[in-house]
Design a protein around this motif. Structure first.
Motif, mmCIF file in Angstrom:
data_model
loop_
_atom_site.group_PDB
_atom_site.id
_atom_site.type_symbol
_atom_site.label_atom_id
_atom_site.label_comp_id
_atom_site.label_asym_id
_atom_site.label_seq_id
_atom_site.Cartn_x
_atom_site.Cartn_y
_atom_site.Cartn_z
ATOM 1 N N ARG A 1 -13.390 -107.957 130.498
ATOM 2 C CA ARG A 1 -13.407 -109.184 129.682
ATOM 3 C C ARG A 1 -13.289 -110.416 130.575
ATOM 4 O O ARG A 1 -13.984 -111.413 130.381
ATOM 5 C CB ARG A 1 -12.249 -109.147 128.664
ATOM 6 N N GLU B 1 -10.452 -117.983 126.041
ATOM 7 C CA GLU B 1 -11.022 -117.651 127.347
ATOM 8 C C GLU B 1 -10.317 -118.394 128.483
ATOM 9 O O GLU B 1 -10.318 -117.940 129.626
ATOM 10 C CB GLU B 1 -12.519 -117.981 127.372
ATOM 11 N N SER C 1 -16.499 -111.288 132.295
ATOM 12 C CA SER C 1 -17.570 -111.826 131.438
ATOM 13 C C SER C 1 -17.400 -113.312 131.177
ATOM 14 O O SER C 1 -18.280 -113.945 130.600
ATOM 15 C CB SER C 1 -17.618 -111.070 130.103
ATOM 16 N N ILE C 2 -16.252 -113.877 131.594
ATOM 17 C CA ILE C 2 -16.006 -115.310 131.400
ATOM 18 C C ILE C 2 -16.666 -116.061 132.553
ATOM 19 O O ILE C 2 -16.352 -115.825 133.714
ATOM 20 C CB ILE C 2 -14.494 -115.624 131.369
ATOM 21 N N GLY D 1 -8.085 -116.478 130.498
ATOM 22 C CA GLY D 1 -8.677 -115.548 131.456
ATOM 23 C C GLY D 1 -8.595 -116.074 132.873
ATOM 24 O O GLY D 1 -8.194 -115.367 133.799
ATOM 25 N N HIS E 1 -9.327 -112.557 124.364
ATOM 26 C CA HIS E 1 -10.407 -112.650 123.368
ATOM 27 C C HIS E 1 -10.285 -113.936 122.572
ATOM 28 O O HIS E 1 -11.278 -114.580 122.242
ATOM 29 C CB HIS E 1 -10.358 -111.455 122.411
ATOM 30 N N SER F 1 -13.081 -117.254 136.684
ATOM 31 C CA SER F 1 -12.537 -115.941 136.358
ATOM 32 C C SER F 1 -13.437 -114.815 136.840
ATOM 33 O O SER F 1 -12.990 -113.875 137.486
ATOM 34 C CB SER F 1 -12.323 -115.832 134.846
ATOM 35 N N SER F 2 -14.748 -114.922 136.556
ATOM 36 C CA SER F 2 -15.672 -113.852 136.948
ATOM 37 C C SER F 2 -15.742 -113.735 138.473
ATOM 38 O O SER F 2 -15.854 -112.636 139.021
ATOM 39 C CB SER F 2 -17.067 -114.120 136.377
#
Length: 966
Positions: free
Chosen positions: A187, A155, A190-191, A158, A152, A195-196
């Protein structure tokens, strides 16, 4: 028996039936008691578990195989591979070393060591190690919580965690041990970017993995928030894949709606809310997905949701229905059938008139769905309402006799129907119209407001100063604009006012008495909006930071603070303010201009078609009424309201309305100072920019914006404005000088530019160096309109001594034009005075002085000094200044200086010969003096004495100075 199970399991494993094979091996283990006989079953089961990404279970099975048969190389190899997948590098290294000790030439052992070497190089001591520790069997979930907080805050962490198998490690942890890992995965998903994609690849690797996630989501043993996170994870992973497909321009993959529909019916609140988000995101994205949702019991699921949470059901419908419609008539008929089932209870007259609570609950659910259908597709909703007369009667019964919560929905449906031409035609039914009038006296505010909105759009109410019903309706509509109103309430209120604001009596009501409160509320609503950039930042800040997302924003629309609004509502607000400041003649001229017809053609058309205006709009407003309304809009904060609208929703349509409104306001000279203090100049500059953008610029909008700028800058000291505002206004003003066909606007633009030129060298330079700036202004000097010619000459005179302008005049025969203008005092004294002043200044510059000499300027200027030729002291004064400046130029020889003195001398009879330098006589002659300086002094003195004989005081003051110098 055990051997048969083993062979069956091997066959199933070869056929890729992993689960079936694992079941056979487990059953075989139960039948074997000897250790060595159990080893192959443990090994084969471990292989199945590894293929299912159940690496922790695979490690356990391999360990049992080694207990049965220590040193078994297959068990060591498979355990090492699973430990690598779990990032248990120490254990994997131990297994690899043992394997190589048993068989130093083992290719599998060497392969393992290479993989370990790469893995060890990638291991970090920080978050990466925390991830491995957090996902280990029996780990404290505090580590997972710490990682969630870490991502959080940063990012970038992540991408670090999700790479190199991290996403897969977390997924295994979520599926096999702790569902809290779903929260961290969501989470990461959502980056944007790497990452996603990593999370999506791990999650959607195969159908079996997806099914395991779904099974875990509906596992009653995990927490509601974690289950919601798992479902949200599926959505985010699919979104990432959809983005990748869109980028690659490939078709989006199909999505099975079954788990999401199942979640809609869940008793878990967070899971159900996440299912709403999932359905709107996934099944509102393509036509195929939307139709699949409706056909897979989606309608029945929404119906169940609508009974308890009608607003949530309407959110899904609002997204899915528009996507499902529009391919073919047969296709739309299928959708209509689904919708009809969904809304059937709302249109059942027996239920609508019932007092049974269960019936009312069903009616309320149906009305919510019908309202959502109308919002999503007005045509489809109206087709449903108009299918049978009983349907309309059911709505009337619900509005008039049902409890308030249900009646509110029925009244909102009437208001929504009134938003389209087809809907207004349906509402003109006597029964519906009668019901709306009855609802005006309802005790519930929302019901009165909805009825008022509908009647306003139907133009079924007389608005004038004596109409009590008109004031009641307008007051109810105004109630929707109160402070703290929701976006939806404001939308309805603004839309209703925009429908009737063209009526002169409505405009008067809004700007006088109690109606002023509505005007103030309208302006306050606009002023509360955040600029687009700020609104976007605020939306990002409000995004849920965990996977336990709340219901979609649209579901909470009623309670959303008004910091943003749709483009249509923003335009309606700008349209209202524009109409309030416009009179009927303005509107007619604008309409004629849009239609490209003349006044006579329009009148003939009206006569031929026998058109009649609405009774309420037939009265023309007087100039006094318009002035009163303009005062009211400025007082209510109309200028800052328009500024907020432009910053929040800067569309060309809104900009054109804002420009028109401000142009109308700027006609009132007494209000210009107040407008400037409220930010009107900046607002107009932005409106002008927006109107000029795109392939088809709005020429009317840019013209109105520039006209208003000109009016404000004529009567204002530009030094009081922010410097960039005055400088930024130069382009729009020059544009109007060049392109406008209205003399008044051209004249005002030139005067405003003259005012700006006073700011100094920078302003003069920008005017002169603007594209076609000088030539545009020069062209205006040839206008047939005297004030335009005069203003253009005055502006150019103020550009001296800018280099660009001086160079421009020094070329060609430009000086001749200025001499002609200076000599034309009988036609236009003001222009002649400005031209003579410009020549006086230019004579001091060697570049233009040389040009003046080429075209005989010295003789013509000297003639202007003679009273019998030029009786105007102001012109003579400027001519003398020009001659003196010319006499100081280095190229002027003694002979020419003598000639100039001789020309001026006859007009200087008051000069005593004893006062003048020798040789001098009253008669002109061919003088040849050796001392040029003395001759220049003589010229100055003679000219000065000549000017002293006039009554032009400014010239006399200068002349005294010259006499002293001479």
């Amino acid at each position: 028996m055990a051997l048969a199970l083993k062979e069956k399991g091997n066959a199933l494993l070869a056929a890729n039936d992993i689960e079936g094979a694992a079941a056979c091996y487990r059953e075989g283990l139960a039948l074997r008691t000897q250790a060595q006989e159990r080893t192959p079953f443990h090994l084969n089961l471990a292989l199945c578990q590894a293929k299912q990404n159940k690496h922790a279970e695979a490690v356990e099975s391999c360990t049992k195989a080694l207990e049965c048969e220590p040193g078994n190389v297959k068990a060591l190899y498979r355990r090492a591979k699973s430990r690598l997948a779990l990032a248990q590098l120490d254990g994997a290294a131990m297994d690899a070393r043992t394997l190589l000790q048993i068989n130093p030439k083992s290719a599998a052992g060497k392969e393992l060591m290479e993989e370990l070497s790469k893995a060890v190089k990638g291991v970090e001591t920080g978050p990466r190690k925390m991830l491995g520790d957090a996902c280990a069997p029996g780990a404290d979930r505090t580590l997972l919580r710490q990682l969630i907080g870490l991502v959080h805050e940063d990012e970038a962490r992540g991408a670090e965690l999700s790479g190199r198998g991290g996403a897969k490690l977390l997924l295994d942890c979520a599926l096999e041990r702790d569902a809290l890992a779903f929260v961290l995965l969501t989470r990461l998903a959502s980056i944007p970017g790497f990452s996603s994609q990593q999370v999506a690849a791990a999650l959607l690797a195969d159908a079996a993995t997806v099914q395991r996630v779904i099974d875990r989501v509906f596992d009653a043993s995990i927490e509601d928030g974690h289950a919601a996170a798992g479902l949200s994870l599926l959505v985010r992973a699919q979104n990432a894949m959809d983005k990748a497909a869109a980028k690659a321009k490939t078709e989006l993959a199909a999505v099975d709606p079954a788990p999401f529909i199942r979640a809609l019916g869940s008793e878990r609140v967070k899971l159900r809310e996440t299912a709403i988000e999932a359905c709107t995101t996934l099944f509102g994205s393509t036509e195929a997905r939307a139709l699949a949702f409706l056909q897979a019991d989606g309608v029945e699921a929404l119906h169940r949701v609508a009974r308890d949470e009608p607003q949530l059901a309407s959110v899904v419908l609002g997204k899915v229905l528009p996507r499902a419609l529009g391919t073919t008539k047969a296709h739309d008929d299928v959708v209509f059938g689904h919708v009809e089932r969904l809304c059937a209870e709302a249109l059942d007259t027996k239920r609508a008139g019932s007092s049974d609570p269960e019936d009312m609950r069903a009616v309320r659910a149906g009305l919510s769905c019908l309202l959502a259908v109308l919002n999503a597709s007005n045509e489809l909703g109206l087709e449903l309402v108009n299918k049978r007369p009983e349907h309309r009667q059911a709505l009337v019964d619900a509005a008039l006799h049902a409890p308030d919560a249900t009646a509110v929905l029925a009244a909102e449906i009437f208001a929504q129907m009134a938003s389209s031409e087809q809907g207004r035609a349906a509402l003109h039914d006597a029964v519906l119209l009668g019901a709306l009038h009855k609802l005006l006296s309802h005790s519930h505010t929302s019901i009165r407001s909805s009825a008022s909105v509908a009647l306003t759009k139907l133009e079924a109410v007389a608005f004038d100063g004596t109409s009590e019903q008109g004031m009641l309706v307008l007051g109810s509509v105004g109630g929707l604009l109160r402070e703290g109103a929701s976006q939806e309430e404001v939308r309805k209120g603004v839309e209703a006012v925009s429908f009737v604001v063209a009526d002169t009596d409505v405009k008067t009501m809004l700007c006088t008495g109690d109606g002023k409160r509505i005007l103030h509320d309208l302006c306050r609503t606009a002023r509360a909006l955040k600029p687009a950039a700020e609104a976007e930042e605020a939306k990002k800040a409000k995004k849920p930071t965990t996977s336990t997302a709340a219901a979609p924003a649209a579901a909470n629309l009623a309670s959303t603070p008004l910091e943003e609004m749709t483009g249509e509502t923003a335009y309606a607000l700008a349209f209202i303010l524009s109409n309030l400041t416009m009179d009927e003649d303005d509107k007619k001229r604008e309409k004629l201009r849009e239609m490209e017809v003349t006044q006579e053609q329009w009148e003939k058309f009206e006569e031929m078609t026998k058109q009649k205006s609405r009774p309420g709009n037939s009265r023309k407003d007087s100039p006094e009424e318009v002035a009163l309304r303009v005062d009211a809009v400025v007082e209510a904060g109309g200028v800052p309201a328009l500024r907020s609208l432009l910053l929040h929703r800067g569309s060309p349509r809104i900009a054109a309305c804002a420009a028109k409104t401000l142009a109308n306001m700027a006609r009132e000279q007494r209000l210009r100072g107040q407008m400037i203090s409220q930010g009107a100049v900046g607002c107009l500059l932005r409106a002008h920019k927006l109107c000029g953008e795109g392939d088809k610029p709005d020429k009317t909008g840019t013209k109105d914006a520039a006209a208003a700028l000109a009016r404000l800058l004529i009567t204002t000291d530009p030094r009081l404005l922010p410097n960039n505002h005055a400088m930024d206004a130069i382009g729009p003003l020059l544009e109007q000088v060049k392109a406008n066909d209205e003399d008044v606007i051209e004249f005002e633009s030139l005067m405003a530019l003259t005012n700006i030129a006073v700011l100094g060298d920078e302003a003069r330079r920008k005017i002169a160096q603007s594209k076609s700036g000088i030539s545009t202004i020069e062209f205006a000097q040839f206008s047939e309109t005297l004030p335009v010619r005069r203003a253009a000459t005055e502006l150019l005179s103020n550009l001296v001594p800018d280099d660009e302008f001086v160079n421009y005049l020094a070329m060609g025969d430009k000086v001749r034009l200025w001499l002609l203008l200076a000599e034309d005092w009988e036609t236009d004294m003001a222009t002649a005075r400005a031209a003579a002043g410009c020549l006086a200044s230019l004579a001091a510059d060697p570049r233009t002085a040389a040009a003046m000499r080429r075209y005989g300027a010295t003789d013509r200027l000297a003639a202007m000094c003679l009273p019998e030729l030029c009786p105007h002291g102001a012109i003579s004064h400027r001519a003398v200044v020009a001659l003196v400046n010319l006499s100081e130029c280095p190229w002027l020889g003694d002979d020419e200086a003598a000639r100039l003195a001789a020309m001026v001398a006859p007009g200087a009879k008051a000069v005593s010969p004893s006062d003048a330098p020798k040789p001098w006589t009253a008669e002109p002659g061919p003088w040849s003096l050796r001392e040029g300086e003395m001759l220049r002094a003589t010229l100055a003195k003679v000219a000065a004495v000549k000017i002293m004989s006039t009554e032009y005081v400014p010239a006399q003051n200068v002349a005294v100075e010259w006499i002293n110098r001479a």
